[in-house]
Motif scaffolding. Structure first.
Motif, PDB file in Angstrom:
ATOM      1  N   ARG A  23      -5.148   0.503  -2.416  1.00 17.83           N
ATOM      2  CA  ARG A  23      -5.264   1.958  -2.276  1.00 17.83           C
ATOM      3  C   ARG A  23      -6.706   2.433  -2.425  1.00 17.83           C
ATOM      4  NH1 ARG A  23       0.429   4.084  -4.965  1.00 17.83           N
ATOM      5  NH2 ARG A  23       1.683   3.431  -3.173  1.00 17.83           N
ATOM      6  N   LYS A  24      -7.496   1.721  -3.209  1.00  9.25           N
ATOM      7  CA  LYS A  24      -8.928   2.071  -3.283  1.00  9.25           C
ATOM      8  C   LYS A  24      -9.616   1.751  -1.966  1.00  9.25           C
ATOM      9  CE  LYS A  24      -9.609   1.653  -8.226  1.00  9.25           C
ATOM     10  NZ  LYS A  24     -10.077   0.794  -9.336  1.00  9.25           N
ATOM     11  N   VAL A  63      -1.993  -3.421  -5.909  1.00  5.39           N
ATOM     12  CA  VAL A  63      -1.749  -2.178  -5.173  1.00  5.39           C
ATOM     13  C   VAL A  63      -2.917  -1.220  -5.361  1.00  5.39           C
ATOM     14  CG1 VAL A  63      -0.260  -0.142  -5.030  1.00  5.39           C
ATOM     15  CG2 VAL A  63       0.759  -2.425  -5.208  1.00  5.39           C
ATOM     16  N   SER A  64      -3.465  -1.177  -6.558  1.00  7.39           N
ATOM     17  CA  SER A  64      -4.619  -0.312  -6.831  1.00  7.39           C
ATOM     18  C   SER A  64      -5.808  -0.684  -5.947  1.00  7.39           C
ATOM     19  CB  SER A  64      -4.998  -0.415  -8.307  1.00  7.39           C
ATOM     20  OG  SER A  64      -6.152   0.320  -8.573  1.00  7.39           O
ATOM     21  N   TRP A  86       0.833  -1.199   0.000  1.00  9.81           N
ATOM     22  CA  TRP A  86       0.000   0.000   0.000  1.00  9.81           C
ATOM     23  C   TRP A  86       0.871   1.255   0.000  1.00  9.81           C
ATOM     24  CZ3 TRP A  86      -0.264   3.494   4.177  1.00  9.81           C
ATOM     25  CH2 TRP A  86      -1.222   4.507   4.044  1.00  9.81           C
ATOM     26  N   GLY A 126       3.839   0.942  -3.235  1.00  8.98           N
ATOM     27  CA  GLY A 126       3.321   0.793  -4.591  1.00  8.98           C
ATOM     28  C   GLY A 126       3.759  -0.462  -5.315  1.00  8.98           C
ATOM     29  N   SER A 156      -5.151   6.612  -0.388  1.00  6.01           N
ATOM     30  CA  SER A 156      -3.794   6.856  -0.875  1.00  6.01           C
ATOM     31  C   SER A 156      -2.860   7.099   0.295  1.00  6.01           C
ATOM     32  CB  SER A 156      -3.792   8.059  -1.811  1.00  6.01           C
ATOM     33  OG  SER A 156      -2.468   8.385  -2.172  1.00  6.01           O
ATOM     34  N   PRO A 157      -1.632   6.596   0.224  1.00  2.00           N
ATOM     35  CA  PRO A 157      -0.689   6.839   1.328  1.00  2.00           C
ATOM     36  C   PRO A 157      -0.173   8.276   1.350  1.00  2.00           C
ATOM     37  CG  PRO A 157       0.399   5.620  -0.409  1.00  2.00           C
ATOM     38  CD  PRO A 157      -1.050   5.734  -0.801  1.00  2.00           C
TER      39      PRO A 157
END
Length: 188
Positions: free
Chosen positions: A180-181, A176-177, A157, A160, A185-186
């Protein structure tokens, strides 16, 4: 320990310092490749009903690739294949030995079935073994694997990329997407 735990532990070593994807893969593979000497189990399974079933797994696992000379060999190979040669070679050597350490502490079978390995093979057949070795399915291995899994999700996360980068950049990007969803976002 299980190959999954070895993979996650060596991936953690690979992520202990900034490395290019190529070098991270070398370090991660160094912590998994020793168990290639356990692939004899496939032959054993195919021949289990034969009149003379060979036991390749018992004969070769923790023998062929669980020794200092194999570790030196993959370290030298990594040096010539790496972008950051010295750093990557050092981490490959560390990752390889982390695999051996994990096998010493957490690979016991049932009862008194302790797993060791001849570290100085082929010059010595003396097995390195620890009599305090916990069972392969012990709570310790489960806890270590859980901690490594949580770390992997967090690092994927945050940074990336994940261990999936070794197989497919597209799958890694998708993984990773999704993280993050789900968790944002970090870089808020």
């Amino acid at each position: 320990m299980s190959p999954i735990t070895h993979l996650l532990a060596s991936w953690a070593v690979a992520n202990s310092t900034p490395l290019a994807r190529h070098d991270r893969i070398l370090v991660t593979l160094a912590g998994v490749i020793p168990d290639a000497d356990g692939l004899g189990i496939v032959i054993d399974l195919l021949r289990r009903h034969a009149a003379d079933p060979a036991e390749y797994y018992q004969r070769f696992h923790h023998i062929l690739f669980h020794n200092l000379f194999f570790g030196i060999g993959i370290t030298i190979a990594a040096y010539f294949l790496a972008v950051k040669r010295r750093l990557t070679a050092g981490l490959v050597f560390l990752s390889f030995h982390l695999h051996l350490f994990c096998d010493i502490v957490g690979s016991r079978g049932g009862g008194d079935d302790f797993w060791g390995f001849p570290y100085f093979s082929p010059f010595s057949s003396y097995d390195v073994v620890w009599r305090g070795q916990w069972p392969l399915n012990g709570w310790q291995n489960i806890a270590i694997t859980a901690i490594l899994m949580m770390s992997m999700f967090y690092w994927a996360w945050l940074r990336g990329y994940s261990p999936l980068e070794m197989l497919s950049e597209k799958a890694d990007t998708g993984f990773v997407s999704v993280l993050r969803k789900r968790f944002g976002s970090p870089h808020r």
